[in-house]
Each structure stands twice: as structure tokens, then as C-alpha cells.
Scaffold this active site. Structure first.
Site, PDB file in Angstrom:
ATOM      1  N   CYS A  40      13.436  10.757   8.594  1.00  0.00           N
ATOM      2  CA  CYS A  40      13.163  10.241   9.931  1.00  0.00           C
ATOM      3  C   CYS A  40      14.428  10.167  10.776  1.00  0.00           C
ATOM      4  O   CYS A  40      14.375  10.306  12.003  1.00  0.00           O
ATOM      5  CB  CYS A  40      12.504   8.871   9.844  1.00  0.00           C
ATOM      6  SG  CYS A  40      13.459   7.645   8.927  1.00  0.00           S
ATOM      7  N   LYS A  95       0.877  -1.167   0.000  1.00  0.00           N
ATOM      8  CA  LYS A  95       0.000   0.000   0.000  1.00  0.00           C
ATOM      9  C   LYS A  95       0.917   1.220   0.000  1.00  0.00           C
ATOM     10  O   LYS A  95       1.482   1.602   1.020  1.00  0.00           O
ATOM     11  CB  LYS A  95      -0.909   0.004   1.234  1.00  0.00           C
ATOM     12  CG  LYS A  95      -2.236   0.765   1.027  1.00  0.00           C
ATOM     13  CD  LYS A  95      -2.080   2.274   0.844  1.00  0.00           C
ATOM     14  CE  LYS A  95      -1.842   2.966   2.160  1.00  0.00           C
ATOM     15  NZ  LYS A  95      -1.802   4.468   1.984  1.00  0.00           N
ATOM     16  N   GLU A 130       8.847   1.202  11.912  1.00  0.00           N
ATOM     17  CA  GLU A 130       9.844   2.280  11.979  1.00  0.00           C
ATOM     18  C   GLU A 130       9.066   3.581  12.014  1.00  0.00           C
ATOM     19  O   GLU A 130       8.384   3.935  11.059  1.00  0.00           O
ATOM     20  CB  GLU A 130      10.790   2.224  10.781  1.00  0.00           C
ATOM     21  CG  GLU A 130      11.997   3.120  10.972  1.00  0.00           C
ATOM     22  CD  GLU A 130      12.068   4.227   9.957  1.00  0.00           C
ATOM     23  OE1 GLU A 130      11.896   5.394  10.363  1.00  0.00           O
ATOM     24  OE2 GLU A 130      12.266   3.939   8.773  1.00  0.00           O
TER      25      GLU A 130
END
Length: 500
Positions: free
Chosen positions: A294, A186, A261
Site C-alpha cells: 500500500c 476477521k 488504512e
């Protein structure tokens, strides 16, 4: 403005034709609903993408389950060769992938060409090679033979973010497929297009129908039914902590193992013996991808003896960054990915300023460029414990704080509910060993940043995630690890004795 194709199922993006339908069971599948994909570069629509829901997810999981038996039983070398062919296809279409992803998520074209897309190909090659090399050790235990083996788990659901959509997707898809699993991806609704191109590349490389499937759509309509689907066996997600909580609750009902994560609030810790030139370079590197990274070390912690000179040098270097169109080779900092995210970042900065922080660089939108361009920003004097120091902004915003002692610096670096990464700058090797050992993070960089090896474990502590991936750690997650114990040849009795 990028031209659009007249076909209802194809968008032309930077001269590249992209099919906007799902890829399920080896064929294109249309949906009644679509969503508009908007480019961050100019906030113009670039594609109407087919939006999936429960029906498309059911079809994709069914296709993946039907394909699993054959793919899992295929000799590992044959599987690996197909994945290497996928990597070759990525290399052959590097320019197409780079141009489409730049238009789709606003990241620098030069970064996509030189680093990101080569890494996408490497994600397939590395794990194809590792699958052939991974050992199945046999040990002797009280006259018996004990063998450890790795069995593919089944259907893997992969949900990935928009900041590096293809690289982060293939970082999971590569090992999942190499281990013998099938995959339902997705992709992010804010940057879905390169996932569709990957489906074409995989098909051309000979990946069997149903082994890799793509269902596009929002988290609510497509992501939610995928995470709660009883037909999946593993789920890998990269994104926010609140979304991860919802996903974990949904997956728990089917006892599906998770790999998360979830970002961070990492520190760049500059000790009093640091090389200032290096420290400044590392600090300015945090503006990469407009701060939408991130692993970024956005909390800069500088020893008080170095603060004034450090800040002066950082301001000079960061002020020289060029902000603009990511397709321009000269651009260093591009736009934020979407209007909602832009407003989120602006809100963080405005609240920090209202709370007493000072902007010594930037502090708001780039009015010269308009749109989604937010100026590289450096804030000082933030109140301890304030939102800007504790929450992930995910934009081009650094905070600078000082500390007086090594102990205080370590405490500040660890003063976060996250624990994804940390960066340390020091001139003393013994000190580097001592301080790095005390930093609470899944990855610690000493006098460097963003050096990543596919064989190393990757993941976060605390609210930064669950589990580790990379190297054999990926196979630990994407496989059912089996221990088989054989009695000596010709024996029929069962020897007890318990564990040892």
C-alpha cells in the site's frame, strides 16, 4: 504440491499443521460451510477453511465481551507479560509462520523470515512495553487536580488484508490487547492461515479464553455482520476505499469509532539534484512483494534533465530482477495473490496501453512461468489524468513522468485523491525540508524508503484513510481517554469558572 492432511479440520501446509476452524472463546469452532484456500505459487488448493457467518460472529463477540472485564482489570504488568510470551511464541515458530504465509499469499520466504515475522513479534513486545510506560499525567488547575487516564474501550474488531496478513493484523491486535481490550479478528479469505497459528501461539502463551478470537470467512458472510455488530466498540480496517465506505456506513449505526488504512497512489519525486544511483535503487524497490504494497511509490516523477539516464538505469536494474517461486532464496518478484487480482492488474495495464501508454519493461503476464506471475512493468507516456496514473493498481507496475520545475513536481506528486505516503530524492537538505513540507501524505520519506518505527504515527490523508496508529496514537484510538478533576481535599463545594 503441498500435501493435505486427511483430517477434516487440519491442513498440512509446507509440513506445518494448521487447524482450519475458527478460534472462539478459547476453543476451536467448526462451521458447516468451508471455502477453498488457493496458493498463488501454483494455484493449487492448500486448505478447506471453515467459513463463518452471523452465528460465529455473534459467538466471538459474546466471548470477547465476557472476557473483557477480567482482562481489562488485570494489572498492566501481568497483561504485558502475557503479550511478551506471545511474542516469544512467535519467535519460536518463526519458520512455521513464514513458510505457511509464503505458501498462502505468495510473498517472499526470505522477507518473512528476516523482516516480517520478527516485526510480528515486535508488535506485541513494543506495545506491551508501552502500556507499562504510558503516563497518566496529573496537572494542577485552579487548585484542583486534573488526571488524564486511558481506559480500554471494549471489544475491538480487526479486519485485515492479504498482502501482509499477520504483520498487519498484529499491528492492531498488539496495542488493542495491551490497552486492555479484547479482539475479534476477521483475517483475509485469500490468506487466512497464519491467523489460526497465532491463535494457537496466544493460547499456549496463556492469553485467557475469549480475549482473542478468530472468525474466518468472506467479507460478505463474516465481515459484514462483524462491522455492524452492536457489541463492538472499535473497528480497525485495512483495505479498499469502496469496502471502507460500506464498513463506515454499517459501523455508523452503532457510533463505532473507526481506524482506516486504505492504500494509496504514492509518488517517488526525483529532483534535479538527486543522487541517481539512490533514485534508481528506490524505484526498483517498489517491485517488492510484486507491487502489492500500500505504501509503494508507483508514480515515479523525474526531473526532465535526469529522465533519459534515470530510465536507462532503472530498466537495467529492474530487468535483472528474478521472478519465480517465493520459496527460492534467489527470487525477487513472486506471483500475484489470486486469479481475480491478477486479472485486475492485467486489466489496468491493457487499458493503459490501449490509451496510449508504452511499456518499456514488461507489460503483461510472464509466459515462461504462467499462472499468476505478472512481469515487472514500467510504463511511460501515460495520458495525464488517465486511470493508470490515478487509480491504485496494487501490482508490479510503475509509471514514469517528467516535470520541469520544483513547483510542477510538487503539484504532480499531490495530484491524487490519496495521501498515504510520498518519497523524495534530493541532494539539498534545505530543499528536502521545503519540498517535504508541501507533500500531502501521512508519511514522507526523504532519500530513503519504508523506514518505519512503531512509535511513529501511521495513517493516510484524503482517501488513504482515517486516523493515526502507532505509539501513543494507538492508545488514543483503542482507549477511552478520560479526564478526571479532583477538588482539593476536604472541599465539598463545586467551583465554577468554565474552561480555561
Amino acid at each position: 504440491m503441498t500435501a493435505r492432511s486427511s483430517s477434516a479440520h487440519v491442513a498440512e501446509v509446507e509440513g506445518v499443521r494448521v487447524d482450519t476452524r475458527h478460534w472462539i472463546g478459547g476453543r476451536r469452532v467448526a462451521s458447516d460451510a468451508t471455502f477453498t484456500d488457493v496458493s498463488p505459487i501454483d494455484e493449487q488448493s492448500i486448505a478447506d477453511v471453515h467459513a463463518g457467518g452471523q452465528a460465529e460472529v455473534d459467538a466471538a463477540v459474546t466471548a470477547a465481551r465476557e472476557a473483557f472485564g477480567t482482562w481489562a482489570a488485570m494489572p498492566v504488568k501481568q497483561r504485558a507479560d502475557i503479550l511478551r510470551a506471545v511474542a516469544d511464541g512467535v519467535d519460536a515458530r518463526r519458520d512455521d509462520l513464514a513458510m505457511v504465509e509464503t505458501r498462502d499469499n505468495g510473498s517472499l520466504l526470505r522477507s518473512h523470515l528476516r523482516g516480517v515475522m520478527p516485526r510480528v513479534a515486535m508488535n506485541f513486545r513494543y506495545f506491551a512495553d508501552l502500556a507499562e510506560q504510558i503516563s497518566h499525567p496529573i496537572d494542577e488547575i485552579r487548585g484542583h487536580r486534573q488526571r488524564v487516564s486511558y481506559d480500554p474501550a471494549g471489544v475491538v474488531a480487526v479486519i485485515t488484508p492479504w498482502n501482509a496478513p499477520l504483520m498487519l493484523a498484529t499491528w492492531r491486535i498488539g496495542p488493542a490487547l495491551a490497552a486492555g481490550n479484547t479482539v475479534v479478528l476477521k483475517p483475509p479469505e485469500w490468506a487466512p492461515l497464519t491467523a489460526s497459528l497465532l491463535a494457537d501461539i496466544a493460547n499456549d502463551a496463556g492469553l485467557p479464553a475469549g480475549v482473542f478470537n478468530v472468525v474466518q470467512g468472506s467479507g460478505a458472510r463474516a465481515g459484514a455482520p462483524l462491522t455492524r455488530h452492536p457489541g463492538i466498540n472499535r473497528l480497525s480496517f485495512t483495505g479498499s476505499v469502496p469496502t471502507a465506505g460500506v464498513i463506515a456506513e454499517a459501523a455508523a449505526k452503532n457510533i463505532v469509532p473507526l481506524s482506516f488504512e486504505l492504500g494509496g497512489k504514492s509518488a517517488l519525486l526525483v529532483l534535479d539534484d538527486a543522487d541517481l544511483d539512490l533514485a534508481v535503487t528506490l524505484a526498483v524497490e517498489q517491485f517488492d512483494n510484486a507491487g502489492q504494497v500500500c505504501l509503494g511509490a508507483f508514480r515515479v516523477l523525474v526531473h526532465e534533465s535526469l529522465h533519459d539516464e534515470f530510465l536507462q538505469r532503472v530498466l537495467a536494474s529492474a530487468s535483472a530482477l528474478v521472478q519465480g517461486d517465493p520459496r527460492d532464496e534467489a527470487t525477487d518478484v513472486s506471483a500475484l495473490v489470486s486469479r481475480p487480482h491478477f486479472e485486475r492488474v492485467r486489466g489496468f495495464v491493457e487499458r493503459a496501453l490501449a490509451d496510449g501508454a508504452r511499456a518499456v519493461l514488461g507489460g503483461g503476464p510472464n509466459d515462461d512461468l504462467g499462472g499468476l506471475y505478472f512481469r515487472p512493468t514500467i510504463l511511460v507516456d501515460a495520458r495525464p489524468g488517465s486511470e493508470i496514473l490515478t487509480e491504485e493498481v496494487f501490482g508490479p507496475v510503475l509509471t514514469v513522468q517528467t516535470f520541469a520545475t520544483e513547483e510542477e513536481g510538487i503539484a504532480l506528486a499531490n495530484d491524487t485523491r490519496f495521501g498515504l505516503a510520498a518519497t523524495l530524492v534530493t541532494g539539498d537538505p534545505e530543499r528536502a525540508e521545503r519540498v517535504s513540507a508541501r507533500l500531502n501524505a501521512g508519511t514522507v520519506w526523504v532519500n530513503c524508503f519504508f523506514v518505519r518505527d512503531l512509535g511513529a504515527p501511521f495513517g493516510g490523508n484524503g482517501k488513504s484513510g482515517i486516523g493515526r496508529e502507532g505509539g501513543a496514537w494507538s492508545f488514543d484510538f483503542y482507549c477511552d481517554v478520560k479526564n478526571t478533576v479532583f477538588a482539593p481535599h476536604g472541599w465539598h463545594a463545586v467551583e465554577g469558572g468554565g474552561d480555561s
